[in-house]
Design an enzyme around this catalytic site. Structure first.
Site, PDB file in Angstrom:
ATOM      1  N   HIS A  72      50.307  45.877  30.238  1.00  0.00           N
ATOM      2  CA  HIS A  72      50.840  47.032  29.506  1.00  0.00           C
ATOM      3  C   HIS A  72      52.232  47.387  30.018  1.00  0.00           C
ATOM      4  CE1 HIS A  72      46.886  48.873  27.794  1.00  0.00           C
ATOM      5  NE2 HIS A  72      46.910  47.562  27.704  1.00  0.00           N
ATOM      6  N   TYR A 201      47.013  59.534  28.272  1.00  0.00           N
ATOM      7  CA  TYR A 201      46.583  60.618  29.165  1.00  0.00           C
ATOM      8  C   TYR A 201      46.876  61.932  28.441  1.00  0.00           C
ATOM      9  CZ  TYR A 201      46.409  57.352  33.150  1.00  0.00           C
ATOM     10  OH  TYR A 201      46.099  56.323  34.004  1.00  0.00           O
ATOM     11  N   PRO A 293      40.676  59.976  40.235  1.00  0.00           N
ATOM     12  CA  PRO A 293      41.036  58.754  39.507  1.00  0.00           C
ATOM     13  C   PRO A 293      42.257  58.852  38.585  1.00  0.00           C
ATOM     14  CG  PRO A 293      39.037  59.711  38.595  1.00  0.00           C
ATOM     15  CD  PRO A 293      39.376  60.506  39.804  1.00  0.00           C
ATOM     16  N   LYS A 297      44.606  54.757  41.267  1.00  0.00           N
ATOM     17  CA  LYS A 297      45.066  54.181  42.530  1.00  0.00           C
ATOM     18  C   LYS A 297      43.959  53.633  43.443  1.00  0.00           C
ATOM     19  CE  LYS A 297      49.357  54.613  41.994  1.00  0.00           C
ATOM     20  NZ  LYS A 297      49.768  53.441  41.269  1.00  0.00           N
ATOM     21  N   TYR A 385      53.296  54.976  39.300  1.00  0.00           N
ATOM     22  CA  TYR A 385      52.173  54.459  38.516  1.00  0.00           C
ATOM     23  C   TYR A 385      52.053  52.940  38.662  1.00  0.00           C
ATOM     24  CZ  TYR A 385      48.772  54.272  34.721  1.00  0.00           C
ATOM     25  OH  TYR A 385      47.625  54.077  33.997  1.00  0.00           O
TER      26      TYR A 385
HETATM   27  P1  FAD Z   1      33.283  50.309  46.564  1.00  0.00           P
HETATM   28  O1  FAD Z   1      33.706  49.690  45.287  1.00  0.00           O
HETATM   29  O2  FAD Z   1      32.633  51.647  46.525  1.00  0.00           O
HETATM   30  O3  FAD Z   1      32.323  49.284  47.290  1.00  0.00           O
HETATM   31  C1  FAD Z   1      31.555  49.629  48.417  1.00  0.00           C
HETATM   32  C2  FAD Z   1      30.303  48.777  48.431  1.00  0.00           C
HETATM   33  O4  FAD Z   1      29.556  49.086  49.601  1.00  0.00           O
HETATM   34  C3  FAD Z   1      29.397  49.042  47.248  1.00  0.00           C
HETATM   35  O5  FAD Z   1      29.043  47.828  46.631  1.00  0.00           O
HETATM   36  C4  FAD Z   1      28.202  49.766  47.851  1.00  0.00           C
HETATM   37  O6  FAD Z   1      26.995  49.495  47.154  1.00  0.00           O
HETATM   38  C5  FAD Z   1      28.183  49.192  49.250  1.00  0.00           C
HETATM   39  N1  FAD Z   1      27.519  50.041  50.244  1.00  0.00           N
HETATM   40  C6  FAD Z   1      27.482  51.392  50.296  1.00  0.00           C
HETATM   41  N2  FAD Z   1      26.764  51.800  51.364  1.00  0.00           N
HETATM   42  C7  FAD Z   1      26.341  50.690  51.990  1.00  0.00           C
HETATM   43  C8  FAD Z   1      25.569  50.463  53.143  1.00  0.00           C
HETATM   44  N3  FAD Z   1      25.069  51.481  53.852  1.00  0.00           N
HETATM   45  N4  FAD Z   1      25.315  49.197  53.525  1.00  0.00           N
HETATM   46  C9  FAD Z   1      25.815  48.151  52.814  1.00  0.00           C
HETATM   47  N5  FAD Z   1      26.560  48.308  51.688  1.00  0.00           N
HETATM   48  C10 FAD Z   1      26.821  49.560  51.296  1.00  0.00           C
HETATM   49  N6  FAD Z   1      40.859  52.653  41.002  1.00  0.00           N
HETATM   50  C11 FAD Z   1      41.968  52.021  40.499  1.00  0.00           C
HETATM   51  O7  FAD Z   1      42.695  51.388  41.288  1.00  0.00           O
HETATM   52  N7  FAD Z   1      42.317  52.054  39.186  1.00  0.00           N
HETATM   53  C12 FAD Z   1      41.553  52.742  38.298  1.00  0.00           C
HETATM   54  O8  FAD Z   1      41.848  52.699  37.106  1.00  0.00           O
HETATM   55  C13 FAD Z   1      40.411  53.471  38.778  1.00  0.00           C
HETATM   56  N8  FAD Z   1      39.618  54.184  37.953  1.00  0.00           N
HETATM   57  C14 FAD Z   1      38.452  54.704  38.407  1.00  0.00           C
HETATM   58  C15 FAD Z   1      37.628  55.365  37.514  1.00  0.00           C
HETATM   59  C16 FAD Z   1      36.423  55.881  37.961  1.00  0.00           C
HETATM   60  C17 FAD Z   1      35.552  56.605  36.981  1.00  0.00           C
HETATM   61  C18 FAD Z   1      36.016  55.734  39.331  1.00  0.00           C
HETATM   62  C19 FAD Z   1      34.684  56.242  39.817  1.00  0.00           C
HETATM   63  C20 FAD Z   1      36.825  55.090  40.224  1.00  0.00           C
HETATM   64  C21 FAD Z   1      38.045  54.584  39.786  1.00  0.00           C
HETATM   65  N9  FAD Z   1      38.906  53.931  40.653  1.00  0.00           N
HETATM   66  C22 FAD Z   1      40.067  53.370  40.182  1.00  0.00           C
HETATM   67  C23 FAD Z   1      38.549  53.836  42.076  1.00  0.00           C
HETATM   68  C24 FAD Z   1      37.918  52.487  42.457  1.00  0.00           C
HETATM   69  O9  FAD Z   1      36.813  52.229  41.640  1.00  0.00           O
HETATM   70  C25 FAD Z   1      37.513  52.497  43.943  1.00  0.00           C
HETATM   71  O10 FAD Z   1      38.596  52.955  44.704  1.00  0.00           O
HETATM   72  C26 FAD Z   1      37.076  51.100  44.427  1.00  0.00           C
HETATM   73  O11 FAD Z   1      35.778  50.817  43.962  1.00  0.00           O
HETATM   74  C27 FAD Z   1      37.090  50.997  45.962  1.00  0.00           C
HETATM   75  O12 FAD Z   1      36.619  49.744  46.356  1.00  0.00           O
HETATM   76  P2  FAD Z   1      35.826  49.565  47.733  1.00  0.00           P
HETATM   77  O13 FAD Z   1      35.496  48.121  47.823  1.00  0.00           O
HETATM   78  O14 FAD Z   1      36.582  50.205  48.809  1.00  0.00           O
HETATM   79  O15 FAD Z   1      34.510  50.445  47.568  1.00  0.00           O
HETATM   80  C1  DHB Z   2      41.108  53.853  33.852  1.00  0.00           C
HETATM   81  C2  DHB Z   2      40.758  54.666  34.897  1.00  0.00           C
HETATM   82  C3  DHB Z   2      41.697  55.513  35.431  1.00  0.00           C
HETATM   83  O1  DHB Z   2      41.366  56.291  36.480  1.00  0.00           O
HETATM   84  C4  DHB Z   2      42.968  55.583  34.937  1.00  0.00           C
HETATM   85  O2  DHB Z   2      43.857  56.448  35.462  1.00  0.00           O
HETATM   86  C5  DHB Z   2      43.318  54.761  33.882  1.00  0.00           C
HETATM   87  C6  DHB Z   2      42.376  53.898  33.346  1.00  0.00           C
HETATM   88  C7  DHB Z   2      40.097  52.944  33.285  1.00  0.00           C
HETATM   89  O3  DHB Z   2      38.965  52.939  33.786  1.00  0.00           O
HETATM   90  O4  DHB Z   2      40.408  52.216  32.336  1.00  0.00           O
END
Ligand code: FAD
Ligand code: DHB
Length: 391
Positions: A72, A201, A293, A297, A385
């Protein structure tokens, strides 16, 4: 059991760390509490910064991403019946973002770890970290009723905000900062083509809304809701009604509906644990920090941490040099605080604050007007962004 690096959590951070280490001949074992099916199906982030895409491609993970990812060049901000396009391309000297679901990144990573016989233990229970101040820290866990102990040189806590890793650091050593927001996001995944080529947005008097996508056939929409709401409080009718009101503020623009494939509510908070290292334990990703979110980031920051952690561990295995390990937190925190600030700014700009004063409302309106009228303001938003580079 023994490995070089014990990794807790099979999210983007843990899986990518394991992959980057294996490319340098370093062994790791991933211990994950959920099933592979659950982890691969969890619908979350969607926006990848160019730096994240480059890292994934350089790590050999670009095949599907380059084919299916949607590049995009801009985003749209709607407020007060007006629309403003942030031309990411021209404002950042040709940078953009790629829309590619987090669950696709996770699937790609699990598939490559599997092909390379990387060990991933799913459905581990009672995960505990022991001896982080010794040279042989351990992860203890049970699986299918059997107890196991994994001896490691280092442990990477990549287990998200609710994991066990951060809590394994003595409380007296934790330096952390947090902010809660008085709202949450309700997100839906929909079988319908995107109603726009770019993300929208929207700031609306009923609250924030976001129109995003996953492919030419699937959209992802979010609406601001009360943090105490239960998903049952939101019938499909109510969700569509709010999405239509909040997004259809431009004459002629219509939001396409479709079958809702997934829905969930996510609380919003900002949190940073600056203590990202304690003895032989290192935290990466959501285990150490959370952003609301709105700025997209979270996953990008998780991947940025892993870039530093993998380089630091590789340096240690290659030359026993501890320099990069010692600098790990400091290096990550520059990016983390930039991401925290930007996510807070976007959240403040676009949401309705139920407890906000009229003064706060006027400030928000003025800030939006400034963004819509000033190229400098649009440029600053665009630069953050697409991902600000400190290099
Ligand atoms: P996680 O993905 O949370 O992975 C952690 C893992 O550890 C999981 O699989 C969990 O099951 C496991 N775990 C937990 N506890 C234990 C335990 N005790 N023992 C063993 N395993 C365990 N980020 C962006 O960059 N861009 C976006 O557009 C964006 N949009 C988002 C929209 C939503 C609705 C949400 C909820 C989040 C969004 N994020 C976005 C954030 C992003 O999803 C997270 O920052 C990302 O998942 C972080 O990755 P991680 O590997 O650190 O943690
Ligand atoms: C999405 C999530 C976000 O938090 C954002 O800022 C933009 C897009 C998505 O899940 O597509």
């Amino acid at each position: 059991m023994r490995t070089q690096v014990g990794i807790i959590g099979a999210g983007p951070a843990g899986l990518l760390l394991s992959h980057l280490l294996s490319q340098k001949g370093i062994d790791s074992v991933i211990i994950e509490s959920r099933s592979r099916f659950y982890v691969e199906g969890r619908v979350r982030a969607g926006v990848l910064e160019q730096g994240t895409v480059n890292l994934l491609v350089d790590a050999g993970l670009g095949q599907r991403l380059m084919k299916e990812g949607m590049h995009h060049h801009g985003i749209e901000v709607r407020a007060g019946g007006e629309s403003h396009r942030i031309d990411l391309d021209s404002l950042t000297g040709g940078k953009g973002i790629t829309v590619y679901g987090q669950q696709e990144v996770v699937k790609d990573l699990i598939s490559v770890r599997e092909q390379q016989n990387g060990e991933m233990i799913f459905e581990a229970q009672d995960v505990e970290i022991l001896g982080i101040h010794t040279k042989k820290p351990k992860v203890r866990f049970s699986q299918a009723g059997d107890q196991h102990e994994l001896e490691c040189d280092w442990i990477a806590g990549c287990d998200g905000f609710y994991g066990v890793s951060r809590n394994s650091i003595p409380e007296s050593e934790i330096r952390s900062f947090s902010r809660e927001y008085p709202f949450a996001w309700l997100g839906i995944l929909v079988e319908a083509p995107p109603s726009s080529d770019e993300l929208i947005y929207a700031n609306h008097e009923n609250g924030f809304a976001l129109h995003s996508m996953r492919s030419k056939e699937r959209t992802r929409n979010y609406i601001q809701c009360d943090p105490h709401d239960k998903i049952e409080d939101w019938s499909e009718n109510r969700i569509w009604e709010e999405l239509h009101s909040r997004l259809e503020t431009i004459p002629g623009w219509k939001l396409l509906e479709g079958k809702i494939l997934d829905k969930g509510i996510t609380p919003m908070r900002s949190y940073v644990c600056e203590t990202m290292n304690c003895g032989r334990l290192f935290l990466a990703g959501d285990a150490a920090h959370i952003v609301p979110p709105t700025g997209a980031k979270g996953m990008n920051l998780a991947i940025s941490d892993v870039r530093y952690l993998s380089a630091a561990l590789v340096a240690w295995y290659e030359s026993k040099s501890e320099g990069l390990l010692a600098q790990y937190a400091e290096n990550c925190l520059r990016h983390i605080w930039r991401g925290e600030h930007f996510s807070w700014y976007m959240t403040k700009l676009l949401h309705k604050f139920p407890d906000g004063s009229l003064f706060d409302e006027r400030l928000q309106k003025s800030e939006l007007e400034y963004l819509f009228r000033s190229e400098a303001a649009s440029k600053s938003l665009a630069e953050n962004y697409v991902g600000f580079s400190f290099e």
